[in-house]
Write a protein that holds these residues in place. Structure first.
Motif, short mmCIF file in Angstrom:
data_model
loop_
_atom_site.label_atom_id
_atom_site.label_comp_id
_atom_site.label_asym_id
_atom_site.label_seq_id
_atom_site.Cartn_x
_atom_site.Cartn_y
_atom_site.Cartn_z
N ASP A 64 9.40 17.16 5.15
CA ASP A 64 10.03 15.84 5.13
C ASP A 64 9.03 14.72 4.88
O ASP A 64 9.40 13.55 4.92
CB ASP A 64 10.74 15.57 6.46
N ALA A 65 7.76 15.07 4.65
CA ALA A 65 6.74 14.04 4.46
C ALA A 65 7.02 13.26 3.18
O ALA A 65 7.44 13.82 2.17
CB ALA A 65 5.36 14.68 4.40
N PRO A 66 6.80 11.95 3.20
CA PRO A 66 7.07 11.15 2.01
C PRO A 66 6.00 11.36 0.94
O PRO A 66 4.87 11.73 1.23
CB PRO A 66 7.03 9.72 2.54
N THR A 67 6.38 11.10 -0.30
CA THR A 67 5.43 11.04 -1.40
C THR A 67 5.36 9.59 -1.85
O THR A 67 6.24 8.78 -1.53
CB THR A 67 5.86 11.93 -2.57
N PHE A 68 4.32 9.24 -2.60
CA PHE A 68 4.11 7.85 -2.97
C PHE A 68 3.86 7.71 -4.47
O PHE A 68 3.22 8.56 -5.08
CB PHE A 68 2.93 7.27 -2.19
N ALA A 69 4.39 6.64 -5.03
CA ALA A 69 4.18 6.31 -6.43
C ALA A 69 3.73 4.86 -6.50
O ALA A 69 3.96 4.07 -5.59
CB ALA A 69 5.47 6.50 -7.23
N GLY A 70 3.10 4.50 -7.61
CA GLY A 70 2.59 3.15 -7.73
C GLY A 70 1.30 2.97 -6.95
O GLY A 70 0.72 3.94 -6.44
N SER A 71 0.86 1.75 -6.82
CA SER A 71 -0.40 1.50 -6.12
C SER A 71 -0.37 0.12 -5.47
O SER A 71 0.42 -0.75 -5.83
CB SER A 71 -1.58 1.58 -7.10
N ASP A 72 -1.25 -0.02 -4.48
CA ASP A 72 -1.46 -1.30 -3.81
C ASP A 72 -0.14 -1.91 -3.34
O ASP A 72 0.67 -1.25 -2.72
CB ASP A 72 -2.23 -2.25 -4.74
N ALA B 58 -0.93 0.14 0.83
CA ALA B 58 -1.89 0.30 -0.25
C ALA B 58 -2.92 1.31 0.19
O ALA B 58 -3.15 1.49 1.38
CB ALA B 58 -2.58 -1.03 -0.56
N PRO B 59 -3.55 2.02 -0.74
CA PRO B 59 -4.60 2.98 -0.35
C PRO B 59 -5.81 2.26 0.21
O PRO B 59 -6.12 1.13 -0.20
CB PRO B 59 -4.94 3.68 -1.67
N ALA B 60 -6.47 2.87 1.17
CA ALA B 60 -7.65 2.25 1.77
C ALA B 60 -8.76 2.12 0.72
O ALA B 60 -9.00 3.02 -0.06
CB ALA B 60 -8.14 3.08 2.95
N LEU B 61 -9.43 0.98 0.73
CA LEU B 61 -10.48 0.74 -0.25
C LEU B 61 -11.87 0.92 0.35
O LEU B 61 -12.75 1.50 -0.27
CB LEU B 61 -10.36 -0.68 -0.82
N ALA B 62 -12.05 0.42 1.56
CA ALA B 62 -13.38 0.49 2.15
C ALA B 62 -13.28 0.44 3.65
O ALA B 62 -12.28 0.02 4.20
CB ALA B 62 -14.23 -0.69 1.66
N ASN B 63 -14.33 0.90 4.33
CA ASN B 63 -14.39 0.83 5.78
C ASN B 63 -15.17 -0.40 6.19
O ASN B 63 -16.32 -0.58 5.80
CB ASN B 63 -15.08 2.08 6.36
N ALA C 40 11.73 3.53 -1.08
CA ALA C 40 11.59 2.22 -0.45
C ALA C 40 10.25 1.61 -0.81
O ALA C 40 9.26 2.32 -1.03
CB ALA C 40 11.73 2.35 1.07
N GLY C 41 10.22 0.29 -0.85
CA GLY C 41 8.98 -0.42 -1.11
C GLY C 41 9.22 -1.90 -1.15
O GLY C 41 10.36 -2.37 -1.16
N ALA C 42 8.15 -2.66 -1.21
CA ALA C 42 8.23 -4.12 -1.29
C ALA C 42 8.35 -4.52 -2.76
O ALA C 42 7.58 -5.34 -3.28
CB ALA C 42 7.01 -4.75 -0.65
N VAL C 43 9.34 -3.95 -3.43
CA VAL C 43 9.58 -4.16 -4.85
C VAL C 43 11.07 -4.35 -5.08
O VAL C 43 11.88 -3.99 -4.22
CB VAL C 43 9.06 -2.96 -5.68
N PRO C 44 11.49 -4.87 -6.24
CA PRO C 44 12.91 -5.00 -6.51
C PRO C 44 13.58 -3.64 -6.61
O PRO C 44 12.94 -2.62 -6.87
CB PRO C 44 12.94 -5.72 -7.87
N VAL C 45 14.90 -3.63 -6.41
CA VAL C 45 15.67 -2.38 -6.50
C VAL C 45 15.49 -1.72 -7.86
O VAL C 45 15.40 -0.49 -7.98
CB VAL C 45 17.16 -2.65 -6.23
N SER C 46 15.39 -2.52 -8.91
CA SER C 46 15.24 -1.95 -10.26
C SER C 46 14.00 -1.08 -10.37
O SER C 46 13.99 -0.07 -11.09
CB SER C 46 15.18 -3.08 -11.29
N SER D 265 -0.18 -9.20 -8.28
CA SER D 265 0.93 -8.63 -9.04
C SER D 265 2.19 -9.45 -8.87
O SER D 265 2.48 -9.96 -7.78
CB SER D 265 1.20 -7.19 -8.60
N SER D 266 2.97 -9.57 -9.94
CA SER D 266 4.25 -10.27 -9.88
C SER D 266 5.41 -9.30 -9.74
O SER D 266 6.57 -9.71 -9.78
CB SER D 266 4.44 -11.11 -11.15
N ASP D 267 5.10 -8.01 -9.57
CA ASP D 267 6.14 -6.97 -9.55
C ASP D 267 6.57 -6.58 -8.15
O ASP D 267 7.21 -5.55 -7.97
CB ASP D 267 5.65 -5.73 -10.30
#
Length: 356
Positions: free
Chosen positions: A280-288, A22-27, A343-349, A195-197
């Motif tokens: 080769d750096a990864p890109t990111f979609a979604g949040s948290d 997840a993106p950093a929120l605070a220090n 890749a992610g902590a989400v379903p394959v779908s 989130s339930s996703d």
């Protein structure tokens, strides 16, 4: 990266980092715990104190992701070494000795079957050593790099830092409770995604009451009674380790690979300490908790893979729309027909939808 090793090399860091990315929120401020009943925020803030901790200890790591057993032959694993070793980290229990002298001196030793693997950081110099393969890697970090070098070996601090970064309005944080880890009194926090996703049920962190050092980190998958991943100290002694533990000279007959990252900006690929090439750096979609990482086309090129790697791919993955995929209890990986890896902590779908 060897073509035969790309699959586990992608899965290994995702199991830990992707599950709670997840993106950093605070220090968090470095403030002591207040009284005997601190708030969750105070426990979280105390973790910042532990960056300069000095200690020696023994770690235990367990994984239960529901992956199938690896195919084996009469001589042991029939897979090529890198692939077998990487997936073994996800399917077996492991122990390691760890030494730390502040933020820039660390050593992790994994000893198994008369072989030893070491990760040593001393300032801007990072060495990895594999005694079985007689191979060493020397990485020179940027002079202002502060975080410990990451190679897939996770400590409770690694997990805690990533989980803390995920504390946003998308996360429920329970009131701290008392626990004990390796003979040290600790506060336990439970972080639960709203989130339930995603596939993460909760992340549980045990933080030393006196030092703020994370002593145990447990990642629970939804619907699972046993931890999907846990790393904890089984023994821990505070105090500066011997200075010689952070020095390393490879044997004269070792194969040595060098990589100079001293000129890489520390904001590239996170801290500048990762070995990603820019292309080769990864890109990111979604949040948290629902974040999806994507590696570019060509990452999953298996055209030159050997028979063993192909057999591993067939065993671990299943055919889905546009490629092949694997979903464990905690993380999913999708290999597209054009060679991308998501890749992610989400379903394959969710990965298939994000790839379109």
């Amino acid at each position: 990266m060897k073509k035969s090793a790309w699959l586990p090399a992608v899965i290994a860091p995702v199991v830990v980092a992707g599950a709670i990315a997840a993106p950093a929120l605070a220090n968090a401020a470095s403030t002591p715990l207040a009284g005997s009943n601190p708030t969750a925020a105070e426990v979280i803030a105390s973790v910042a104190k532990s960056s300069d901790a000095q200690y020696s200890g023994k770690l235990s790591q367990t994984s239960d992701l529901g992956l199938p057993e690896l195919p084996t032959g009469s001589g042991g694993s029939s897979l090529e070494g890198n692939a077998s070793d990487a997936i073994s980290m996800l399917t077996s229990s492991h122990t390691a000795r760890v030494y730390a002298d502040g933020a820039t001196k660390q050593r992790v030793q994994v000893t198994e079957q008369l072989a030893e693997q070491d990760l040593i950081r001393n300032g801007s110099d990072v060495w990895t050593w594999d005694s079985k393969e007689r191979e060493a890697t020397h990485v020179t970090l940027p002079s202002d790099a502060q975080k410990s070098f990451e190679d897939g070996t996770a400590t409770p601090s690694d997990i805690a830092t990533k989980a803390i970064d995920a504390i946003t309005p998308s996360t429920k944080v329970a009131k701290p409770t008392s626990t004990t880890v390796a003979g040290h009194d600790a506060w336990q926090l439970v972080l639960t995604p709203k989130s339930s996703d995603n596939l993460v049920g909760s992340v549980q962190l045990a933080v030393d009451k006196q030092t703020g050092l994370p002593l145990r980190a447990t990642v629970q998958a939804k619907g699972q009674s046993d931890p999907a991943f846990q790393v904890r100290f089984t023994s821990l002694q505070y105090g500066a380790p011997a200075a010689r533990l952070f020095d390393f000279t490879p044997p004269s007959n070792a194969k040595v690979t060098t990589k100079d990252l001293s000129d890489v900006p520390t904001d590239h690929a996170g801290t500048g300490e990762h070995a990603f090439d820019r292309a080769d750096a990864p890109t990111f979609a979604g949040s948290d908790w629902d974040t999806i990482a994507e590696l570019p086309a060509g990452t999953a090129d298996t055209s030159s893979a050997g028979a063993d790697a192909t057999a591993l791919l067939d065993q671990l993955t299943k055919a889905v729309d546009g490629g092949r995929a694997i979903q464990t209890s905690l993380v999913s990986v999708y290999l597209t027909d054009d060679g991308r890896v998501l890749a992610g902590a989400v379903p394959v779908s969710s990965l298939v939808a994000a790839a379109k």
